[in-house]
Design a protein around this motif. Structure first.
Motif, mmCIF file in Angstrom:
data_model
loop_
_atom_site.group_PDB
_atom_site.id
_atom_site.type_symbol
_atom_site.label_atom_id
_atom_site.label_comp_id
_atom_site.label_asym_id
_atom_site.label_seq_id
_atom_site.Cartn_x
_atom_site.Cartn_y
_atom_site.Cartn_z
ATOM 1 N N ASP A 99 -22.280 -28.955 -18.107
ATOM 2 C CA ASP A 99 -21.860 -29.659 -19.324
ATOM 3 C C ASP A 99 -22.286 -31.126 -19.274
ATOM 4 O O ASP A 99 -21.530 -32.036 -19.624
ATOM 5 C CB ASP A 99 -20.347 -29.563 -19.514
ATOM 6 C CG ASP A 99 -19.883 -28.146 -19.781
ATOM 7 O OD1 ASP A 99 -19.731 -27.798 -20.957
ATOM 8 O OD2 ASP A 99 -19.702 -27.389 -18.812
ATOM 9 N N LEU B 210 -13.453 -30.588 -22.548
ATOM 10 C CA LEU B 210 -13.565 -31.435 -21.373
ATOM 11 C C LEU B 210 -12.498 -32.519 -21.411
ATOM 12 O O LEU B 210 -12.159 -33.035 -22.468
ATOM 13 C CB LEU B 210 -14.946 -32.106 -21.308
ATOM 14 C CG LEU B 210 -16.168 -31.205 -21.187
ATOM 15 C CD1 LEU B 210 -17.419 -32.061 -20.974
ATOM 16 C CD2 LEU B 210 -16.023 -30.213 -20.052
ATOM 17 N N LYS C 183 -12.693 -29.023 -16.949
ATOM 18 C CA LYS C 183 -12.883 -28.098 -18.061
ATOM 19 C C LYS C 183 -11.980 -26.902 -17.816
ATOM 20 O O LYS C 183 -12.082 -26.255 -16.759
ATOM 21 C CB LYS C 183 -14.347 -27.655 -18.148
ATOM 22 C CG LYS C 183 -14.646 -26.722 -19.312
ATOM 23 C CD LYS C 183 -16.130 -26.392 -19.379
ATOM 24 C CE LYS C 183 -16.454 -25.513 -20.570
ATOM 25 N NZ LYS C 183 -17.900 -25.200 -20.647
#
Length: 370
Positions: free
Chosen positions: A125, A34, A87
């Motif tokens: 996420d 990330l 991402k």
């Protein structure tokens, strides 16, 4: 911070590296791909890409949408400091922020979001992305900007409370909103109102009046604005510039502009924000001249928008923020419509040695809040 390079060029971007990745209890950082980027204009992300995040997030609202953020940026001139989470090069979340003034001080705050309500949008996420954005945001506070503030729309943001407090954010409660359940139907709404609000609607209906749903144009907005500006000056309220209302035309499908005429004369209006993500109508801007108070112009406009919302399948009418003083006239007026009072969920993290002093001064100005 290094200038971002490679990929699609963007006008003003900065990449946040792994400086914040190893802090906090819940972040999963090993092997994480990330990245958090500071975006100085929502245009650098793009309408379709950003609105896609809003629509995929269960906490997305009309105030998160590209068009609302762009209107704040271009119409109010507030400085954006949005955080974009990517991402593998794809945008998967974000935290919109603007630098705004702290009332009655020479300082500013980094706010997510004002005007409106914001907070993180992290549909995937989530734990790792949350750790990244709340670890990064305070680093954007510099100079006169002494605090980061998150204004969540509803109680669903309580899911982030522990993570926020572990990072030094503290809850701050001095505002509430009254929410009206439109699914009950109009008759039940009337039955739940105070006697004065109900009588106001009944008496207003005896007046020769009509409520018109206006097309959103420069002309209709300017006419509304002239009355809005006069009303806000009378009550010593903050007046948003005409440029903000003009910028909102880009989201005209999310606006409802009502005009009230009494005996054929313009008697005020309301500009409502339609939150299709939350099946809610937000009463953000109202403008009723004093000379029409005795005709119960406000009650007529509110009654019309309640019925409009029911007819169009909205579940909630949101009267917007007010202070939590039961002696305040605005609080009592909104309360009289029978809505449920809910707090505005705000978290703050000071980012400067000056913040405790400003916070102490605020407690003196608003003695019931710290």
């Amino acid at each position: 911070m290094a200038q971002k390079t490679g990929g699609n060029p963007r006008s003003r971007l900065h990449r946040i590296g792994s400086l914040f990745a190893k802090h906090g209890r819940t972040a999963r950082t090993e092997g994480s791909n990330l990245e958090v980027t500071v975006v100085d204009s929502i245009r650098d992300i793009g309408r379709a890409q950003w609105n896609g995040i809003v629509e995929r997030s269960s906490r997305g609202s009309v105030f998160h949408r590209y068009e609302w953020l762009e209107a704040i940026e271009t119409g109010l001139g507030y400085t954006p400091r949005h955080l974009e989470v990517t991402k593998d090069g794809n945008t998967i979340g974000g935290l919109p922020n603007f630098v705004v003034e702290i009332e009655k001080t020479p300082f500013t705050r980094l706010s997510s979001l004002y005007p409106g309500f914001g907070g993180p949008l992290l549909p995937t996420d989530t734990a790792d992305a949350l750790e990244r954005v709340i670890g990064t945001a305070p680093s954007l506070c510099r100079g006169r900007t002494i605090v980061h503030q998150i204004r969540g729309l509803d109680s669903s943001y309580l899911r982030y409370n522990d993570a926020l407090q572990s990072r030094g954010y503290r809850p701050y409660r001095r505002e509430c909103r009254f929410l009206l359940d439109l699914t009950k139907g109009h008759d039940a709404l009337l039955a739940d109102m105070s006697r004065s609000r109900r009588r106001g609607i009944e008496h207003g209906r005896t007046v020769d009046h009509e409520v018109v749903e206006e097309e959103i144009t420069g002309e209709t907005l300017r006419r509304f604005y002239r009355t809005y500006e006069r009303v806000m000056d009378r009550v010593d309220g903050d007046v948003y510039p005409l440029s903000f209302f003009e910028a909102l035309q880009a989201m005209d499908d999310r606006l409802l502009l009502l005009t009230l005429r009494i005996d054929g004369e313009y008697a005020g209006g309301m500009l409502e924000v339609l939150d299709d993500e939350r099946d809610a109508i937000h009463g953000f801007f109202a403008a009723v001249p004093r000379e029409y108070f005795d005709d119960h112009a406000s009650e007529l406009l509110y009654d019309h928008v309640f019925r409009w919302g029911i007819d169009h399948g909205y579940g909630t009418y949101d009267f917007g923020s007010t202070n939590t003083d039961f002696g305040d006239g605005v609080f009592r007026f909104k309360e009289g419509f029978g809505g449920r009072a809910v707090p505005v969920f705000v978290w703050e993290r000071g980012c400067s040695p000056l913040w405790p002093l400003v916070k102490a001064g605020r407690a003196l100005y608003w003695p019931y809040y710290t």
